[in-house]
Design an enzyme around this catalytic site. Structure first.
Site, PDB file in Angstrom:
ATOM      1  N   HIS A   1      35.320  40.828  36.568  1.00  0.00           N
ATOM      2  CA  HIS A   1      35.404  40.745  38.038  1.00  0.00           C
ATOM      3  C   HIS A   1      36.507  41.680  38.570  1.00  0.00           C
ATOM      4  O   HIS A   1      37.487  41.225  39.167  1.00  0.00           O
ATOM      5  CB  HIS A   1      35.716  39.279  38.386  1.00  0.00           C
ATOM      6  CG  HIS A   1      35.583  38.896  39.822  1.00  0.00           C
ATOM      7  ND1 HIS A   1      36.347  39.462  40.829  1.00  0.00           N
ATOM      8  CD2 HIS A   1      34.801  37.975  40.435  1.00  0.00           C
ATOM      9  CE1 HIS A   1      36.027  38.897  41.980  1.00  0.00           C
ATOM     10  NE2 HIS A   1      35.101  38.005  41.784  1.00  0.00           N
TER      11      HIS A   1
ATOM     12  N   ARG B   1      45.080  36.854  41.198  1.00  0.00           N
ATOM     13  CA  ARG B   1      44.307  37.623  42.199  1.00  0.00           C
ATOM     14  C   ARG B   1      44.462  39.118  41.932  1.00  0.00           C
ATOM     15  O   ARG B   1      45.522  39.725  42.170  1.00  0.00           O
ATOM     16  CB  ARG B   1      44.800  37.292  43.608  1.00  0.00           C
ATOM     17  CG  ARG B   1      44.018  38.027  44.704  1.00  0.00           C
ATOM     18  CD  ARG B   1      42.592  37.605  44.799  1.00  0.00           C
ATOM     19  NE  ARG B   1      42.459  36.179  45.148  1.00  0.00           N
ATOM     20  CZ  ARG B   1      41.334  35.507  45.053  1.00  0.00           C
ATOM     21  NH1 ARG B   1      40.260  36.094  44.584  1.00  0.00           N
ATOM     22  NH2 ARG B   1      41.277  34.224  45.378  1.00  0.00           N
TER      23      ARG B   1
ATOM     24  N   ARG C   1      39.116  32.575  32.451  1.00  0.00           N
ATOM     25  CA  ARG C   1      40.217  33.338  33.080  1.00  0.00           C
ATOM     26  C   ARG C   1      41.476  32.491  33.285  1.00  0.00           C
ATOM     27  O   ARG C   1      42.532  33.020  33.619  1.00  0.00           O
ATOM     28  CB  ARG C   1      39.770  33.927  34.412  1.00  0.00           C
ATOM     29  CG  ARG C   1      39.343  32.882  35.440  1.00  0.00           C
ATOM     30  CD  ARG C   1      38.964  33.530  36.757  1.00  0.00           C
ATOM     31  NE  ARG C   1      38.379  32.572  37.688  1.00  0.00           N
ATOM     32  CZ  ARG C   1      38.199  32.810  38.970  1.00  0.00           C
ATOM     33  NH1 ARG C   1      38.550  33.982  39.487  1.00  0.00           N
ATOM     34  NH2 ARG C   1      37.656  31.915  39.767  1.00  0.00           N
TER      35      ARG C   1
ATOM     36  N   GLU D   1      32.048  44.662  40.090  1.00  0.00           N
ATOM     37  CA  GLU D   1      32.074  43.778  38.913  1.00  0.00           C
ATOM     38  C   GLU D   1      30.858  44.054  38.038  1.00  0.00           C
ATOM     39  O   GLU D   1      29.731  44.086  38.534  1.00  0.00           O
ATOM     40  CB  GLU D   1      32.064  42.324  39.390  1.00  0.00           C
ATOM     41  CG  GLU D   1      33.149  42.021  40.418  1.00  0.00           C
ATOM     42  CD  GLU D   1      32.862  40.769  41.231  1.00  0.00           C
ATOM     43  OE1 GLU D   1      33.235  40.744  42.421  1.00  0.00           O
ATOM     44  OE2 GLU D   1      32.258  39.827  40.686  1.00  0.00           O
TER      45      GLU D   1
END
Ligand code: TA6
Length: 301
Positions: free
Chosen positions: A170, A74, A100, A273
């Protein structure tokens, strides 16, 4: 010799980069040069932190972020690839693609003449990734850590048929408080508002966030600037090879439901993003290489 020692033997550069192993066998490339500090996890080639010397961090990382195999981190710069958002036909596949959360290998490190540090990572394909993405291709990430952070996601079509690619860097940006900031650069742009019923709207003024925001701005190549009155600075997000900009803040209710956000941490961040999402997905022809670039720099306000 351990994997870590082999990696350091091959890629460590004094006053630039060394490899460290943190909990759960996660290996991090730790960059410390004259300009900035950064940490990049080999899993997902995930830029987790970036802080120019003498500045507050530019990239936000949740204090509750989990660094565990196969789990998304995160914060930082998660790579959404080879699709953005939910998979178009198979809801069992991971949102934002698999890039990711799978291992990438460190391919190269360089000390650049201006004192910046260059790193190149390559996604490691396996049966699991090929089952989700049956298109012969390679994905590499090039990271340059200097006064600015430059991230370039490079997709090559090594097959004989075109494929459609959805992607985004992102990125979570660090702000003093969500109430202190305005995002400039998207005035007049159309966007798809994903909060509530999906609706197409046009951005009138600078973006101020006072509730959940989840917007895909389409057909825009513009820089964005986050003006942060609290830190008396602006963060510029410059992009190339991108027609979509996503702006996201989960706000209180959604953030509380995520184990790695907590009840207030969403006030310290905003996602801006750079990618190619929804109607801006790109078709990569056989033999073509597509490059998505984002650069993050600090300006005085
Ligand atoms: O980019 C915005 C978004 O698509 C939101 O809809 C939300 O899902 C966010 O990404 C975070 O997704 P993640 O899978 O990282 O929790």
């Amino acid at each position: 010799m351990s994997v870590l020692n082999l990696l350091n033997q091959k890629h460590a550069i004094e006053n630039h980069v060394q490899l460290r192993e943190i909990a759960d066998g996660m290996i991090i490339a730790e960059v410390a040069n004259q300009h900035a500090l950064a940490n990049i996890a080999l899993q997902g080639a995930h830029v987790a932190t970036f802080q120019p010397r003498g500045e507050e961090p530019v990239i936000w990382l949740s204090p509750l972020a989990k660094f565990a195999p196969g789990k998304s981190i995160r914060g930082g710069v998660p790579i959404c690839w080879p699709w953005f958002g939910p998979h178009q036909t198979d809801s069992k596949l991971p949102g934002h693609g698999f890039a990711r959360t799978v291992p990438w290998e460190l391919l190269d490190t360089k000390a650049l003449e201006d004192g910046s540090t260059f790193l190149r990572f390559g996604l490691i394909e396996n049966d699991t990734t090929r089952a989700q993405w049956p298109h012969p291709s390679t994905a590499q990430l090039e990271v340059t850590v200097g006064k600015a952070l430059r991230v370039e996601l490079v997709t090559a079509n090594t097959g004989s048929a075109p494929f459609e690619l959805g992607e985004a860097l992102h990125t979570y940006l660090q702000i003093s408080d969500v109430g202190n900031m305005t995002i400039r650069g998207l005035e007049g742009c159309e966007y798809i508002d994903k909060v509530g019923a999906t609706t197409r709207r046009t951005q009138q003024d600078g973006i101020v966030i006072e509730s959940e925001v989840d917007r895909v701005y389409v057909n825009t190549a513009a820089d964005c600037v986050i003006e942060d009155k609290g830190l008396k600075r602006a963060i510029r997000i410059h992009k190339e090879g991108s027609r979509s900009t996503v702006v996201w803040n989960p706000w209180t209710e959604k953030a509380e439901k995520m184990g790695d956000f907590g009840p207030k941490l969403h006030r310290d961040m905003v996602c801006v993003e750079s990618g190619n999402a929804m109607e801006n997905a790109v078709t990569v022809a056989p033999g073509e290489t597509h490059r998505l670039v984002a650069m993050y720099s600090v300006e005085k306000l």
